[in-house]
Design a protein around this motif. Sequence first.
Motif, PDB file in Angstrom:
ATOM      1  N   ARG A  91      65.000  63.517 -36.843  1.00 44.25           N
ATOM      2  CA  ARG A  91      65.173  62.464 -35.801  1.00 44.25           C
ATOM      3  C   ARG A  91      63.560  62.506 -35.528  1.00 44.25           C
ATOM      4  N   ASP A 143      67.134  57.048 -37.426  1.00 38.31           N
ATOM      5  CA  ASP A 143      68.775  56.388 -37.072  1.00 38.31           C
ATOM      6  C   ASP A 143      70.168  56.497 -37.591  1.00 38.31           C
ATOM      7  N   ASN A 194      71.032  63.912 -31.561  1.00 35.96           N
ATOM      8  CA  ASN A 194      69.424  63.168 -31.622  1.00 35.96           C
ATOM      9  C   ASN A 194      70.040  61.642 -31.956  1.00 35.96           C
ATOM     10  N   CYS A 219      71.898  59.614 -32.986  1.00 36.44           N
ATOM     11  CA  CYS A 219      71.923  58.805 -34.220  1.00 36.44           C
ATOM     12  C   CYS A 219      73.497  58.204 -35.171  1.00 36.44           C
ATOM     13  N   TYR A 220      73.707  56.982 -35.338  1.00 36.46           N
ATOM     14  CA  TYR A 220      75.267  57.277 -36.331  1.00 36.46           C
ATOM     15  C   TYR A 220      75.340  57.997 -37.047  1.00 36.46           C
ATOM     16  N   PRO A 242      76.102  56.786 -31.810  1.00 32.57           N
ATOM     17  CA  PRO A 242      75.030  57.779 -31.425  1.00 32.57           C
ATOM     18  C   PRO A 242      76.151  57.800 -30.301  1.00 32.57           C
ATOM     19  N   LEU A 252      71.982  51.640 -29.928  1.00 36.29           N
ATOM     20  CA  LEU A 252      71.541  52.575 -30.323  1.00 36.29           C
ATOM     21  C   LEU A 252      70.237  52.842 -29.263  1.00 36.29           C
ATOM     22  N   ARG A 254      69.653  55.647 -25.802  1.00 35.90           N
ATOM     23  CA  ARG A 254      68.204  56.514 -26.347  1.00 35.90           C
ATOM     24  C   ARG A 254      67.203  56.420 -25.194  1.00 35.90           C
TER      25      ARG A 254
END
Length: 275
Positions: free
Chosen positions: A167, A172, A200, A202-203, A228, A252, A256
């Motif tokens: 990460r 990503d 994280n 993420c996907y 995510p 995503l 974030r």
Amino acid sequence: MKLVAIQTNAGADWSSNKATLERLLGQLPPERPLLVQLPENAVVFGSKGAALECAESLGEGPIQAQMAEWARRLGIWLVVGAMPTRIVSSEKLHSSSLVYNDKGELVGHYHKLHLFDVEVSDGHGRYHESATYQAGDGLTVVDSPFGRLGLSICYDLRFPELYRALRELGADILLVPSAFTQVTGQAHWMPLLQARAIENQCYVLAAAQAGDHGNGRQTWGHSVILNPWGEVLACIPKGEGLIVADVDLSRLAAIRRQMPVDQHARMKAVWRENE
């Protein structure tokens, strides 16, 4: 942009595994760009002898040529979850994940860091991966149209510091091709994957082996794609097949931005202060 995880029940014979992969790749959706992940041991799943027979030097050999040809002909980004590659001046092998772009070019590789030397209460009993394989010593993140791809393999999933490092390198999408055992998969597979996705942001794309492979070895399957937020976008519990899900990089980015956990992480500062 779409993600695809292919689930197989591979054996020790590459020609048979190749026929299965050819059939499943023929079922891909028509949309492009497409990121397709094969599970760990998609090339060969068997004895040390079978792995040695199929092992190739990185970037060379007919198996890797076939992977490149599939990527080029189908116009897909293809991730070979893990296959045995040779090490110069060593009798051991690497378990290597290979990333091909839609032109059939090898654009990234990763050698498995954590080797599966454990005892499991199943028909196989004891697993000793280090008898055949040598651990890698580096991290890999690959730029792609789908975002930055963070590479890992199976048992790596139990080591969250690896994924935190990916990460920090800008990953990503976390790639987790696997062959989790029936016992460990039923207990831990989904919770671990969802934790890696959530912590994280993420996907997670996790293609798995599924079913009975002989010699008491049974794998859990349940190939899955997570977003995510840790939500399951697609899952195939058993049998051979494939699953498909969309990548939404704007979602995503929003997650974030709204919960900037990467900016809030303080352990790195604590470690530096204690050095």
